[in-house]
Design a protein around this motif. Sequence first.
Motif, PDB file in Angstrom:
ATOM      1  N   PHE A  96     164.591   3.953  63.231  1.00 56.00           N
ATOM      2  CA  PHE A  96     164.128   3.800  63.764  1.00 56.00           C
ATOM      3  C   PHE A  96     163.746   2.906  63.972  1.00 56.00           C
ATOM      4  O   PHE A  96     162.711   2.052  63.649  1.00 56.00           O
ATOM      5  CB  PHE A  96     163.297   5.004  64.628  1.00 56.00           C
ATOM      6  CG  PHE A  96     163.767   5.966  65.907  1.00 56.00           C
ATOM      7  CD1 PHE A  96     164.283   5.149  66.735  1.00 56.00           C
ATOM      8  CD2 PHE A  96     164.652   7.051  65.629  1.00 56.00           C
ATOM      9  CE1 PHE A  96     164.947   5.782  67.851  1.00 56.00           C
ATOM     10  CE2 PHE A  96     165.414   7.649  66.420  1.00 56.00           C
ATOM     11  CZ  PHE A  96     165.528   7.040  68.458  1.00 56.00           C
ATOM     12  N   ASN A  99     164.765  -0.417  63.826  1.00 55.54           N
ATOM     13  CA  ASN A  99     164.762  -0.284  65.438  1.00 55.54           C
ATOM     14  C   ASN A  99     163.966  -1.459  65.453  1.00 55.54           C
ATOM     15  O   ASN A  99     162.952  -2.196  66.245  1.00 55.54           O
ATOM     16  CB  ASN A  99     165.267   0.546  65.867  1.00 55.54           C
ATOM     17  CG  ASN A  99     165.939   0.435  67.244  1.00 55.54           C
ATOM     18  OD1 ASN A  99     164.984  -0.513  67.965  1.00 55.54           O
ATOM     19  ND2 ASN A  99     166.389   1.456  68.227  1.00 55.54           N
ATOM     20  N   THR A 100     163.159  -0.908  65.269  1.00 56.12           N
ATOM     21  CA  THR A 100     161.529  -1.778  65.254  1.00 56.12           C
ATOM     22  C   THR A 100     161.321  -2.358  64.876  1.00 56.12           C
ATOM     23  O   THR A 100     160.282  -3.581  65.299  1.00 56.12           O
ATOM     24  CB  THR A 100     160.149  -0.076  64.423  1.00 56.12           C
ATOM     25  OG1 THR A 100     160.195   0.701  64.811  1.00 56.12           O
ATOM     26  CG2 THR A 100     158.679  -0.902  64.405  1.00 56.12           C
ATOM     27  N   ASN A 103     163.419  -4.556  67.216  1.00 53.77           N
ATOM     28  CA  ASN A 103     162.245  -5.076  68.449  1.00 53.77           C
ATOM     29  C   ASN A 103     161.430  -5.333  68.646  1.00 53.77           C
ATOM     30  O   ASN A 103     161.282  -6.938  69.197  1.00 53.77           O
ATOM     31  CB  ASN A 103     161.978  -3.673  68.861  1.00 53.77           C
ATOM     32  CG  ASN A 103     163.178  -2.441  69.914  1.00 53.77           C
ATOM     33  OD1 ASN A 103     163.736  -2.907  69.209  1.00 53.77           O
ATOM     34  ND2 ASN A 103     162.481  -1.009  69.381  1.00 53.77           N
ATOM     35  N   ALA A 115     159.362  -1.486  73.669  1.00 57.14           N
ATOM     36  CA  ALA A 115     160.151  -0.468  72.780  1.00 57.14           C
ATOM     37  C   ALA A 115     159.821  -0.576  71.181  1.00 57.14           C
ATOM     38  O   ALA A 115     159.800   0.683  70.687  1.00 57.14           O
ATOM     39  CB  ALA A 115     161.933  -1.386  72.708  1.00 57.14           C
ATOM     40  N   THR A 119     159.743   2.820  69.025  1.00 53.14           N
ATOM     41  CA  THR A 119     160.378   3.388  68.067  1.00 53.14           C
ATOM     42  C   THR A 119     159.040   3.490  66.420  1.00 53.14           C
ATOM     43  O   THR A 119     159.837   4.083  65.845  1.00 53.14           O
ATOM     44  CB  THR A 119     161.453   1.866  68.134  1.00 53.14           C
ATOM     45  OG1 THR A 119     160.978   1.001  67.886  1.00 53.14           O
ATOM     46  CG2 THR A 119     162.380   2.008  68.584  1.00 53.14           C
ATOM     47  N   SER A 123     160.140   7.066  64.710  1.00 49.95           N
ATOM     48  CA  SER A 123     160.136   6.758  63.249  1.00 49.95           C
ATOM     49  C   SER A 123     159.405   7.545  62.114  1.00 49.95           C
ATOM     50  O   SER A 123     159.357   8.593  61.175  1.00 49.95           O
ATOM     51  CB  SER A 123     159.793   5.186  62.712  1.00 49.95           C
ATOM     52  OG  SER A 123     159.957   5.398  61.013  1.00 49.95           O
TER      53      SER A 123
END
Length: 138
Positions: A96, A99-100, A103, A115, A119, A123
């Motif tokens: 995550f 993923n952040t 994003n 998002a 995320t 995390s």
Amino acid sequence: MWNPSKKTRTITSKILFVIFSLASLFHIFALLQIIPYQYLWGGRLQSIEEMYLMESISLIANVFFVYCSYLYLQYMNNGLVPIWIRIIFGFISAVFFMNTIGNIVAVTNLETLLATPITAVLSVISFTLVLKYENQTS
């Protein structure tokens, strides 16, 4: 060193269970094409086939995360969370975090604005479950 209480870990596990369950529903909606693929994966998907592959992987991962959240809560209620489940939450936290970052640089504003905070929070709260937990009887 900060060591979250049983109450904090219980709340965190339940929050993760709910969020991962909702995320699983989101990926099912994406696979059913209720959500257009152009809005998924930072707007970088090139075809329906690519969407099916990526969303299937995401759905499997989220179902696994739901199960891990459930297991964590069960182990914690028994007094000791094994290291392997804490390692999994370390992995989830890292996923995550990455993923952040993804994003933040997404092509679509929706993903960047909606998002990114989700995320980032996932995390951080996933990381709270990495720390060692043993039921204190005092």
